[in-house]
Design a protein around this motif. Sequence first.
Motif, PDB file in Angstrom:
ATOM      1  N   PRO A  27       0.347  -1.075   0.074  1.00 20.71           N
ATOM      2  CA  PRO A  27      -0.142   0.025  -0.414  1.00 20.71           C
ATOM      3  C   PRO A  27       1.464   0.682  -0.079  1.00 20.71           C
ATOM      4  N   THR A  28       0.536   1.909  -1.160  1.00 20.69           N
ATOM      5  CA  THR A  28       1.007   3.581  -1.086  1.00 20.69           C
ATOM      6  C   THR A  28       0.080   4.730  -0.384  1.00 20.69           C
ATOM      7  N   GLY A  29      -0.889   4.693  -0.140  1.00 21.66           N
ATOM      8  CA  GLY A  29      -2.140   5.498   0.422  1.00 21.66           C
ATOM      9  C   GLY A  29      -2.819   6.170  -0.321  1.00 21.66           C
ATOM     10  N   THR A  30      -3.251   5.553  -1.608  1.00 22.68           N
ATOM     11  CA  THR A  30      -2.623   6.615  -2.861  1.00 22.68           C
ATOM     12  C   THR A  30      -3.892   5.425  -3.384  1.00 22.68           C
ATOM     13  N   ALA A  31      -4.572   5.892  -4.988  1.00 22.03           N
ATOM     14  CA  ALA A  31      -5.660   5.557  -5.766  1.00 22.03           C
ATOM     15  C   ALA A  31      -4.595   4.082  -6.501  1.00 22.03           C
ATOM     16  N   GLU A  32      -3.543   4.093  -6.635  1.00 26.29           N
ATOM     17  CA  GLU A  32      -3.226   3.098  -7.210  1.00 26.29           C
ATOM     18  C   GLU A  32      -3.250   2.212  -6.282  1.00 26.29           C
ATOM     19  N   ASP A  33      -2.929   2.329  -4.546  1.00 23.57           N
ATOM     20  CA  ASP A  33      -3.726   0.606  -4.389  1.00 23.57           C
ATOM     21  C   ASP A  33      -4.612   0.194  -4.665  1.00 23.57           C
ATOM     22  N   THR A  34      -5.838   1.246  -5.099  1.00 19.87           N
ATOM     23  CA  THR A  34      -6.857   0.409  -5.524  1.00 19.87           C
ATOM     24  C   THR A  34      -6.516  -0.306  -7.199  1.00 19.87           C
ATOM     25  N   ILE A  35      -6.039   0.203  -7.343  1.00 17.70           N
ATOM     26  CA  ILE A  35      -5.452   0.025  -8.924  1.00 17.70           C
ATOM     27  C   ILE A  35      -4.479  -1.009  -9.668  1.00 17.70           C
ATOM     28  N   ALA A  36      -4.580  -1.511  -8.248  1.00 19.40           N
ATOM     29  CA  ALA A  36      -2.940  -2.914  -7.804  1.00 19.40           C
ATOM     30  C   ALA A  36      -3.859  -3.433  -7.179  1.00 19.40           C
ATOM     31  N   LEU A  37      -4.667  -3.777  -6.181  1.00 17.31           N
ATOM     32  CA  LEU A  37      -6.269  -5.132  -6.170  1.00 17.31           C
ATOM     33  C   LEU A  37      -6.391  -5.345  -6.887  1.00 17.31           C
ATOM     34  N   VAL A  38      -7.979  -4.052  -7.643  1.00 22.37           N
ATOM     35  CA  VAL A  38      -7.907  -5.047  -8.671  1.00 22.37           C
ATOM     36  C   VAL A  38      -7.359  -5.541  -9.907  1.00 22.37           C
ATOM     37  N   THR A  39      -6.957  -5.068  -9.820  1.00 21.45           N
ATOM     38  CA  THR A  39      -5.917  -6.042 -11.553  1.00 21.45           C
ATOM     39  C   THR A  39      -5.368  -7.086 -10.859  1.00 21.45           C
ATOM     40  N   ALA A  40      -5.017  -7.223  -9.657  1.00 24.93           N
ATOM     41  CA  ALA A  40      -4.226  -8.996  -8.567  1.00 24.93           C
ATOM     42  C   ALA A  40      -5.008  -9.919  -8.484  1.00 24.93           C
ATOM     43  N   MET A  41      -6.328  -8.971  -8.411  1.00 22.18           N
ATOM     44  CA  MET A  41      -8.169  -9.971  -7.927  1.00 22.18           C
ATOM     45  C   MET A  41      -8.844 -10.031  -8.725  1.00 22.18           C
ATOM     46  N   GLN A  42      -8.868  -9.650 -10.322  1.00 22.20           N
ATOM     47  CA  GLN A  42     -10.113  -9.826 -10.795  1.00 22.20           C
ATOM     48  C   GLN A  42      -9.627 -11.016 -11.980  1.00 22.20           C
ATOM     49  N   ASP A  43      -9.123 -11.873 -11.927  1.00 19.75           N
ATOM     50  CA  ASP A  43      -8.714 -13.272 -12.532  1.00 19.75           C
ATOM     51  C   ASP A  43      -9.454 -14.014 -11.453  1.00 19.75           C
TER      52      ASP A  43
END
Length: 308
Positions: A27-43
């Motif tokens: 986590p970075t505390g920015t919107a990049e956290d949401t993007i990274a998490l969705v990218t990793a979990m979507q499959d």
Amino acid sequence: MGGAVVTGPGALGAAIAGDAECVPIHPTGTAEDTIALVTAMQDRVGLILFAGGDGTARDVAAANITGVPILGLPAGVKMQSSVFARTPERAGQVAATFLRDPQRAVEPADILDIDEAARRDGRLVARLYGVADTPVGPRAHQGAKAGSGSEGLAEIDAALARYAAHMTAGTLYLIGPGMTMAALKDRLGGGTLLGVDAALDGEIIARDLSEAAILALLKTVAAARIVLTVIGGQGFLLGRGNQQISPRVIAAVGQDELDILCPASKLAALNPQELAVDTGDADLDQALSGFRQIITGPGRRQVVRVAA
């Protein structure tokens, strides 16, 4: 997918999700956290649940390139998008029903956000940023905000003039956000488009107030009223974009000291034909429920049901 819950570390979900499988991102505390998490979990999941506002919805939709259905728990300041459930409780009900259903029916939902360039010009315009699949849930989702919010202002302009002319001397008026309220504020010297402003004796005396500032101001007056409009398409009176008018503020002013002004055309466009409140206090929401009179024109009122 087999029933497992997948989430992110710490405040991204693991802190409250118990035995959920945690995606190892940093986590970075920015919107990049949401993007990274969705990218990793979507499959790995059949439904992406997220809490936040329109900015979060945009980030989730942008990262979700495989098109997993998404559903938002309303927890932001701006919630124009129809991907959000009306309440967190309804989001849970819809998610549970969806995941148990072998068909897993979905419907398209608009991802909207306020156009900042238009906002700087004094216009409240919802811009379409995309469309995402979301679970089908009767009466569960809030509709997308209708248009720019400016339609129908002409028909209520006389009502706004009459309301401004009959404000009670010595009473503090807390005026919520939105185009209709901005038109009222213009008659009182001008206020903010998206903030809660205060008027006293025919003029705006404070702008863009926080909850704390409102409570402090209320201590200086003997009487106060809250003036709101309806969020077009969504039908919310409280809990969307005006969280400064909190349960504490409502308790200090009084539940009956509430005026609602809205064009009849905007009320007619509501689906379902009711208004909603989501203050964060279930008891208060129930107390505010029932039938309310809405000022739609000079000398004209319409009775509409309010539901928690």
